[in-house]
Design a protein around this motif. Sequence first.
Motif, PDB file in Angstrom:
ATOM      1  N   SER A 126       0.920  -1.227  -0.186  1.00 17.17           N
ATOM      2  CA  SER A 126      -0.157  -0.002   0.137  1.00 17.17           C
ATOM      3  C   SER A 126       0.769   1.121   0.100  1.00 17.17           C
ATOM      4  O   SER A 126       2.079   1.137   0.241  1.00 17.17           O
ATOM      5  CB  SER A 126      -0.991   0.141   1.131  1.00 17.17           C
ATOM      6  OG  SER A 126      -0.085   0.383   2.488  1.00 17.17           O
ATOM      7  N   GLU A 127       0.037   2.411  -0.465  1.00 12.21           N
ATOM      8  CA  GLU A 127       1.107   3.662  -0.412  1.00 12.21           C
ATOM      9  C   GLU A 127       1.743   3.917   0.987  1.00 12.21           C
ATOM     10  O   GLU A 127       3.067   4.203   1.018  1.00 12.21           O
ATOM     11  CB  GLU A 127       0.287   4.798  -0.629  1.00 12.21           C
ATOM     12  CG  GLU A 127       1.027   6.077  -0.751  1.00 12.21           C
ATOM     13  CD  GLU A 127       0.347   7.046  -1.662  1.00 12.21           C
ATOM     14  OE1 GLU A 127      -0.694   6.798  -2.437  1.00 12.21           O
ATOM     15  OE2 GLU A 127       0.689   8.300  -1.714  1.00 12.21           O
ATOM     16  N   ASP A 128       1.071   3.615   2.115  1.00 14.73           N
ATOM     17  CA  ASP A 128       1.656   3.928   3.453  1.00 14.73           C
ATOM     18  C   ASP A 128       2.647   2.899   3.671  1.00 14.73           C
ATOM     19  O   ASP A 128       3.838   3.332   4.219  1.00 14.73           O
ATOM     20  CB  ASP A 128       0.458   3.843   4.423  1.00 14.73           C
ATOM     21  CG  ASP A 128      -0.386   4.948   4.434  1.00 14.73           C
ATOM     22  OD1 ASP A 128       0.009   5.913   3.988  1.00 14.73           O
ATOM     23  OD2 ASP A 128      -1.444   4.935   5.485  1.00 14.73           O
ATOM     24  N   GLU A 129       2.581   1.507   3.421  1.00 14.53           N
ATOM     25  CA  GLU A 129       3.601   0.523   3.720  1.00 14.53           C
ATOM     26  C   GLU A 129       4.857   1.050   2.741  1.00 14.53           C
ATOM     27  O   GLU A 129       6.007   0.869   3.295  1.00 14.53           O
ATOM     28  CB  GLU A 129       2.937  -0.737   3.196  1.00 14.53           C
ATOM     29  CG  GLU A 129       2.191  -1.498   4.078  1.00 14.53           C
ATOM     30  CD  GLU A 129       1.408  -2.711   3.696  1.00 14.53           C
ATOM     31  OE1 GLU A 129       1.159  -3.595   4.336  1.00 14.53           O
ATOM     32  OE2 GLU A 129       1.127  -2.761   2.347  1.00 14.53           O
ATOM     33  N   HIS A 130       4.657   1.350   1.770  1.00 11.34           N
ATOM     34  CA  HIS A 130       5.831   1.705   0.628  1.00 11.34           C
ATOM     35  C   HIS A 130       6.620   2.921   1.294  1.00 11.34           C
ATOM     36  O   HIS A 130       7.566   2.758   1.227  1.00 11.34           O
ATOM     37  CB  HIS A 130       5.201   1.886  -0.623  1.00 11.34           C
ATOM     38  CG  HIS A 130       6.123   2.733  -1.524  1.00 11.34           C
ATOM     39  ND1 HIS A 130       6.487   3.889  -1.575  1.00 11.34           N
ATOM     40  CD2 HIS A 130       7.178   2.254  -2.344  1.00 11.34           C
ATOM     41  CE1 HIS A 130       7.402   4.374  -2.435  1.00 11.34           C
ATOM     42  NE2 HIS A 130       8.076   3.349  -2.957  1.00 11.34           N
ATOM     43  N   SER A 131       5.702   3.748   1.698  1.00 14.68           N
ATOM     44  CA  SER A 131       6.302   4.930   2.266  1.00 14.68           C
ATOM     45  C   SER A 131       7.343   4.381   3.533  1.00 14.68           C
ATOM     46  O   SER A 131       8.407   5.132   3.514  1.00 14.68           O
ATOM     47  CB  SER A 131       5.424   6.085   2.667  1.00 14.68           C
ATOM     48  OG  SER A 131       4.626   6.630   1.760  1.00 14.68           O
ATOM     49  N   ASP A 132       6.920   3.684   4.419  1.00 17.04           N
ATOM     50  CA  ASP A 132       7.671   3.191   5.564  1.00 17.04           C
ATOM     51  C   ASP A 132       8.717   2.600   5.090  1.00 17.04           C
ATOM     52  O   ASP A 132       9.921   2.838   5.838  1.00 17.04           O
ATOM     53  CB  ASP A 132       6.848   2.288   6.314  1.00 17.04           C
ATOM     54  CG  ASP A 132       5.488   2.907   7.183  1.00 17.04           C
ATOM     55  OD1 ASP A 132       5.558   3.985   7.248  1.00 17.04           O
ATOM     56  OD2 ASP A 132       4.722   2.240   7.880  1.00 17.04           O
ATOM     57  N   VAL A 133       8.623   1.646   4.144  1.00 14.18           N
ATOM     58  CA  VAL A 133       9.953   0.870   3.781  1.00 14.18           C
ATOM     59  C   VAL A 133      10.836   1.857   2.955  1.00 14.18           C
ATOM     60  O   VAL A 133      12.151   1.688   3.277  1.00 14.18           O
ATOM     61  CB  VAL A 133       9.431  -0.219   2.793  1.00 14.18           C
ATOM     62  CG1 VAL A 133      10.536  -1.052   1.999  1.00 14.18           C
ATOM     63  CG2 VAL A 133       8.457  -1.278   3.300  1.00 14.18           C
ATOM     64  N   TYR A 134      10.376   2.678   2.202  1.00 19.65           N
ATOM     65  CA  TYR A 134      11.280   3.555   1.300  1.00 19.65           C
ATOM     66  C   TYR A 134      12.035   4.490   2.439  1.00 19.65           C
ATOM     67  O   TYR A 134      13.092   4.626   2.439  1.00 19.65           O
ATOM     68  CB  TYR A 134      10.483   4.081   0.132  1.00 19.65           C
ATOM     69  CG  TYR A 134      11.499   4.869  -0.725  1.00 19.65           C
ATOM     70  CD1 TYR A 134      12.974   4.406  -0.940  1.00 19.65           C
ATOM     71  CD2 TYR A 134      11.045   6.298  -1.000  1.00 19.65           C
ATOM     72  CE1 TYR A 134      13.554   4.917  -1.839  1.00 19.65           C
ATOM     73  CE2 TYR A 134      12.022   6.650  -1.894  1.00 19.65           C
ATOM     74  CZ  TYR A 134      13.339   6.379  -2.139  1.00 19.65           C
ATOM     75  OH  TYR A 134      14.141   7.014  -3.063  1.00 19.65           O
ATOM     76  N   GLY A 135      11.127   4.999   3.352  1.00 17.65           N
ATOM     77  CA  GLY A 135      11.626   5.875   4.345  1.00 17.65           C
ATOM     78  C   GLY A 135      12.841   5.281   4.976  1.00 17.65           C
ATOM     79  O   GLY A 135      13.654   6.039   5.595  1.00 17.65           O
ATOM     80  N   SER A 136      12.494   4.120   5.499  1.00 18.29           N
ATOM     81  CA  SER A 136      13.459   3.173   6.372  1.00 18.29           C
ATOM     82  C   SER A 136      14.930   3.066   5.619  1.00 18.29           C
ATOM     83  O   SER A 136      15.952   2.899   6.262  1.00 18.29           O
ATOM     84  CB  SER A 136      12.791   2.221   7.126  1.00 18.29           C
ATOM     85  OG  SER A 136      13.080   1.131   6.483  1.00 18.29           O
ATOM     86  N   LEU A 137      14.688   2.841   4.455  1.00 15.53           N
ATOM     87  CA  LEU A 137      15.656   2.333   3.642  1.00 15.53           C
ATOM     88  C   LEU A 137      16.538   3.368   2.742  1.00 15.53           C
ATOM     89  O   LEU A 137      17.856   3.174   2.260  1.00 15.53           O
ATOM     90  CB  LEU A 137      15.614   1.226   2.611  1.00 15.53           C
ATOM     91  CG  LEU A 137      15.190   0.085   3.330  1.00 15.53           C
ATOM     92  CD1 LEU A 137      14.501  -1.099   2.063  1.00 15.53           C
ATOM     93  CD2 LEU A 137      16.401  -0.716   3.986  1.00 15.53           C
TER      94      LEU A 137
END
Lengths: 173, 173
Positions: A126-137
């Motif tokens: 999802s957009e939120d999950e993607h933001s979390d993953v990308y944000g952390s990496l």
Amino acid sequence: MTPVTYGIAIFPSKHIQDVANSYRMRYDPRYSLIPPHITLKERFQATEDEIKQVEDACQKLADEMDPFDIEINRVSSFSPITHTVYLKIEENDDLTYLSNKMHEEPFPQEREHKFVPHITISQELSEDEHSDVYGSLRLSEFDLKDTVDRFQLLYQLDDGAWTVHETFKFGKE
Amino acid sequence: MTPVTYGIAIFPSKHIQDVANSYRMRYDPRYSLIPPHITLKERFQATEDEIKQVEDACQKLADEMDPFDIEINRVSSFSPITHTVYLKIEENDDLTYLSNKMHEEPFPQEREHKFVPHITISQELSEDEHSDVYGSLRLSEFDLKDTVDRFQLLYQLDDGAWTVHETFKFGKE
């Protein structure tokens, strides 16, 4: 005979695949369908006759190549086009050359995207999950190097998984 | 360098893989680690130098082979040794020859089981589940044929999945 779906990819070193899988197992629902890879040519359909020509062209292409180095320093994302996070392969003329050649006769020539060499580590979130993953990496630094000396022609099974049909090693034997 | 775990297998035709997967997706918890296959040589460990010798030996072995036919008519089970149900490959001298050669120098020579060419479709089930699956399939008739013209050397990633390292096609090119 129904045409079969094929694709062409490079499997990087076991170490790079293990690193990619440490993320894929959490963030990529297609994780189990194929090992971590660099796609040179996206899925295409071919009959038995057509794929023979493609195989010959792959062999010729591989014969004229020398092994070359690739480097991964960071992740990137295809957002907003898709929610895909990937290990970015640093600019590499040999990869671009290979992929371009694989979009000329006798290969099917359609091309959906510009070639951006990458190893997917997260997709279909999802957009939120993607933001979390990308944000952390996105600020992580990687120092992964490999020498590419082959590519592989794969076909897709009915359940979506990919099987290697043939390996093309660089350099005339 | 830690030694890497390798194995040698044949991937049968897409059709046979699709048939096998229709069972594996339900009855084989290792389903997603590798496409359906006939194991010629079980997992073995090798260093970089050792695997080079194995690769050369595989190439020599493939050079001298001609494509050969295989046939599957029924399922069988390794019970009571293990709860493994498989598509039984009918007796085949070429498969036996290949597997035997892969247990002579320079290949590691340990052998845990007698060679029984098969494609696993169910494993690691409880005794009751195994009895159910085998009971429902043991009288089924299959009529699957394929021509084998290559085998593949694979290595195992840390998560248990297998990546193809090289394809060895039969006959000198």
